[in-house]
Design an enzyme around this catalytic site. Structure first.
Site, mmCIF file in Angstrom:
data_model
loop_
_atom_site.group_PDB
_atom_site.id
_atom_site.type_symbol
_atom_site.label_atom_id
_atom_site.label_comp_id
_atom_site.label_asym_id
_atom_site.label_seq_id
_atom_site.Cartn_x
_atom_site.Cartn_y
_atom_site.Cartn_z
ATOM 1 C CB THR A 1 -0.948 0.024 1.211
ATOM 2 O OG1 THR A 1 -0.181 0.039 2.421
ATOM 3 C CG2 THR A 1 -1.871 -1.180 1.204
ATOM 4 C CG ASP A 2 -0.824 4.734 -1.938
ATOM 5 O OD1 ASP A 2 -1.620 4.648 -0.975
ATOM 6 O OD2 ASP A 2 -1.180 5.093 -3.067
ATOM 7 C CB ALA A 3 1.309 7.938 1.817
ATOM 8 N N GLY A 4 -1.665 6.616 1.075
ATOM 9 C CA GLY A 4 -3.117 6.786 1.164
ATOM 10 C C GLY A 4 -3.837 5.532 1.613
ATOM 11 C CB ILE B 1 -5.321 2.562 -2.121
ATOM 12 C CG1 ILE B 1 -4.536 3.683 -2.775
ATOM 13 C CG2 ILE B 1 -6.571 3.111 -1.455
ATOM 14 C CD1 ILE B 1 -5.279 4.396 -3.902
#
Length: 149
Positions: free
Chosen positions: A29-32, A34
């Protein structure tokens, strides 16, 4: 506790489609929160690798030969439809849509239940890694792939 054998998830062929289960981990996942866009391509690569393995081909053997051979991506189109998130249980599919002398085209989907999260159309080419050029897919492998079309 002694663990005698733990088998990795290998997926399965159903009709003309290969299915590989994948779980989303924090690292995907990324910082958001997702799944990072490039990781969908990694999931798709894993499914194609397991698909080839399911046909009885051990790709490492081809890499250990004096004349090394392997598949490389020539073209890829991906359509992101919905995001995946941490702990999602996904299924990554592989369906061969075309086969030529040195290349194969495939349609892949990344699904969560009934939802299609991403669709990928990809062309792979079989290469002589020594010569850095396409060569014909071995007849035995091509015959196995053709049976699934």
């Amino acid at each position: 506790m002694i663990i005698k054998s733990v088998m990795p998830c290998t997926g399965e062929l159903r009709d003309n489609e290969f299915l590989l289960p994948v779980r989303v981990y924090y690292e995907d996942t990324d910082a958001g929160g997702i799944v990072y866009y490039a990781n969908y391509l990694k999931f798709a690569e894993r499914a194609r690798t397991e698909f080839i393995r399911s046909l009885g081909v051990r790709q490492q053997d081809e890499l250990e030969e004096e004349n090394k051979f392997g598949f490389a991506v020539k073209h890829c189109e991906i359509d992101y439809k919905m995001p995946a998130v941490l702990d999602d249980e996904l299924v990554v599919t592989v369906q061969v849509t075309g086969l030529k002398g040195a290349s194969a085209t495939m349609h892949q989907e990344i699904r969560r239940g009934e939802d299609v999260l991403a669709e990928i159309d990809i062309t792979v080419v079989y290469l002589s890694l020594k010569q850095k050029r396409p060569v014909r897919i071995p007849k035995e492998l091509a015959a196995k792939i053709e049976q699934l079309m």
